[in-house]
Design an enzyme around this catalytic site. Structure first.
Site, PDB file in Angstrom:
ATOM      1  N   ASP A  15       2.445   5.663   8.629  1.00 18.97           N
ATOM      2  CA  ASP A  15       1.656   5.340   7.413  1.00 18.97           C
ATOM      3  C   ASP A  15       2.398   5.763   6.146  1.00 18.97           C
ATOM      4  OD1 ASP A  15      -0.721   8.075   6.896  1.00 18.97           O
ATOM      5  OD2 ASP A  15       1.432   7.988   7.145  1.00 18.97           O
TER       6      ASP A  15
ATOM      7  N   HIS B  20       1.229  12.488  -4.613  1.00 19.51           N
ATOM      8  CA  HIS B  20       0.871  13.058  -3.310  1.00 19.51           C
ATOM      9  C   HIS B  20       2.009  13.859  -2.695  1.00 19.51           C
ATOM     10  CE1 HIS B  20      -2.821  10.828  -3.341  1.00 19.51           C
ATOM     11  NE2 HIS B  20      -2.229   9.663  -3.293  1.00 19.51           N
TER      12      HIS B  20
HETATM   13  C1  M7Y Z   1       0.069   1.712   1.501  1.00 18.73           C
HETATM   14  C2  M7Y Z   1      -0.558   2.035   0.169  1.00 18.73           C
HETATM   15  C3  M7Y Z   1       0.369   2.830  -0.735  1.00 18.73           C
HETATM   16  C4  M7Y Z   1      -0.967   0.750  -0.496  1.00 18.73           C
HETATM   17  N1  M7Y Z   1      -2.400   0.834  -0.504  1.00 18.73           N
HETATM   18  C5  M7Y Z   1      -3.136  -0.295  -1.089  1.00 18.73           C
HETATM   19  C6  M7Y Z   1      -2.749  -1.629  -0.410  1.00 18.73           C
HETATM   20  C7  M7Y Z   1      -3.869  -1.925   0.560  1.00 18.73           C
HETATM   21  C8  M7Y Z   1      -5.023  -1.136   0.131  1.00 18.73           C
HETATM   22  C9  M7Y Z   1      -4.605  -0.318  -1.078  1.00 18.73           C
HETATM   23  C10 M7Y Z   1      -2.849   2.005  -0.012  1.00 18.73           C
HETATM   24  O1  M7Y Z   1      -4.000   2.410   0.061  1.00 18.73           O
HETATM   25  N2  M7Y Z   1      -1.806   2.749   0.373  1.00 18.73           N
HETATM   26  C11 M7Y Z   1      -1.893   4.033   0.971  1.00 18.73           C
HETATM   27  C12 M7Y Z   1      -1.827   4.142   2.370  1.00 18.73           C
HETATM   28  C13 M7Y Z   1      -1.889   5.390   2.958  1.00 18.73           C
HETATM   29  C14 M7Y Z   1      -2.016   6.539   2.164  1.00 18.73           C
HETATM   30  C15 M7Y Z   1      -2.077   6.432   0.755  1.00 18.73           C
HETATM   31  C16 M7Y Z   1      -2.033   5.191   0.151  1.00 18.73           C
HETATM   32  C17 M7Y Z   1      -2.132   5.041  -1.317  1.00 18.73           C
HETATM   33  C18 M7Y Z   1      -1.972   6.100  -2.155  1.00 18.73           C
HETATM   34  C19 M7Y Z   1      -2.104   5.980  -3.610  1.00 18.73           C
HETATM   35  O2  M7Y Z   1      -2.189   4.895  -4.200  1.00 18.73           O
HETATM   36  N3  M7Y Z   1      -2.162   7.152  -4.302  1.00 18.73           N
HETATM   37  O3  M7Y Z   1      -2.327   7.154  -5.648  1.00 18.73           O
HETATM   38 ZN    ZN Z   2      -3.744   5.812  -5.878  1.00 19.85          ZN
END
Ligand code: M7Y
Ligand code: ZN
Length: 349
Positions: free
Chosen positions: A73, A115
């Site tokens: 991830d 993070h």
């Molecule tokens: C893979 C991405 C980074 C992309 N993403 C989007 C695209 C699909 C839905 C929202 C996520 O939720 N992601 C994540 C996945 C696992 C852990 C953290 C994040 C995001 C962290 C963040 O933005 N911090 O500020």
């Molecule tokens: Zn974010």
């Protein structure tokens, strides 16, 4: 992750299309050195990141990669070390511009990777440029305020300074079971000398501009009066905007603009950083708009002709229209939250 450079290109192109660089001084960033990164990150983690960044087939390192948060991830990819060093170097250089007074406000829309942990990657953040930028500012400023507007809790930055009363961190974010990273409840106030110097504003889905900016700005004013920061860092993650795949908050760039406008009115050195934002057109709209807020310029609503114009259809305007999903934050829950935060802040000596 590889889509981030395309997003970066859209952000730069839109800012250029609005001819804003003519009003800005653009600095060519230098990658942070290994020594610079060691000011926060552990050497063994950085050495590993550097090693796999140069490999093509990184599968053979899977075992060790897990130790450093580099797994399914949050995968490493070729060149990740160089990319992270350059972004981090830019944030450090932006901080230096504030310290040597060559700028009152410095911006790095490609930073904000909040993070990152000292010994591991997390949430697609490989190095924590925010922590390194704040550590740089602390070489000159005695009290630094950090605000995190991203929809995700700024856990890496809060962790780094949770025992410090010299860096006060404020994070407003979605806080719900199963939503990454899961930390950042209002009772999370920091520890030791840093107790009450971590402020968390946990919210539910659907919050809109008016409620978001009213709550955040009221907290910011109390924080300024109690902490009196000498420099301010604001992470402007755009994944709380309506239309983001996270599908959490229902904000438009105006909400972030109100918060940035409040910080500008304090006339203290201000560092603005990017962060999340997965609806690339809305993220570019947001950061172009915030750049104009900093410059005190009003932008024409029609997106100018440029390489990515087609991405802004079907309306081709800068304005983002709020969605019509419900707001799960009630007036009572927001008022109760604000009272808890006020009580916590009253404990600051
Ligand atoms: C893979 C991405 C980074 C992309 N993403 C989007 C695209 C699909 C839905 C929202 C996520 O939720 N992601 C994540 C996945 C696992 C852990 C953290 C994040 C995001 C962290 C963040 O933005 N911090 O500020
Ligand atoms: Zn974010």
């Amino acid at each position: 992750m590889l889509k981030i450079p395309r997003r970066a290109s859209m952000v730069s192109s839109l800012i250029e299309a609005y001819r804003l660089p003519s009003l800005l001084r653009t600095v060519q960033p230098t990658p942070a050195s290994f020594e610079d990164l060691c000011k926060f990150h552990q050497e063994d983690y950085l050495e590993f990141l550097q090693k796999i960044s140069q490999q093509e087939d990184i599968e053979k390192y899977d075992e060790e990669a897990q130790l450093y948060g580099l797994s399914y991830d949050c995968p490493a990819h070729p060149g990740v070390y160089d990319y992270a060093s350059l972004v981090t170097g830019a944030t450090i250089q932006a901080a230096e511009c504030l310290m040597n007074k060559t700028a009152d406000i410095a911006i790095n829309w490609f930073g904000g990777w909040h993070h990152g942990k000292k010994d591991s990657a997390s949430g697609f953040c490989y190095t924590n440029d925010v922590v390194l930028g704040i550590l740089k500012l602390r070489e000159k400023f005695n009290r630094v305020l950090y605000i995190d507007l991203d929809v995700h809790h700024g856990d890496g930055v809060e962790d780094a300074f949770c025992s410090s009363n010299k860096v006060l961190t404020v994070s407003v974010h979605k806080h719900a079971v199963g939503f990454f990273p899961g930390t950042g409840s209002v009772s999370d106030v920091g520890m030791g000398k840093g107790k009450y110097y971590s402020v968390n504003i946990p919210l539910q889905d659907g919050i809109k501009d008016a409620e978001f900016s009213a709550l955040v700005c009221r907290v910011l004013l109390k924080v300024r009066d109690r902490f009196n920061p000498e420099a301010v860092v604001c992470q402007c993650g755009a994944d709380g905007l309506t239309g983001d795949p996270n599908g959490a908050f229902n904000l438009t760039p105006n909400a972030l603009g109100k918060c940035v406008y409040t910080l500008l009115s304090w006339k203290r050195p201000l560092l603005l950083l990017g962060g999340g934002g997965y609806n690339h057109a809305n993220t570019a709209r947001c950061w172009a708009y915030l750049t104009a807020v900093v410059l005190g310029r009003k932008l024409p609503d029609d997106i100018p002709e440029h390489k990515y114009l087609m991405e802004y259809g079907p309306d081709y305007t800068l304005t983002v229209t709020p969605g019509n999903q419900g707001d799960h934050n009630t007036q009572e829950s927001v008022q109760a939250l604000y009272s808890q935060i006020l009580y916590n802040l009253s404990q600051i000596s």
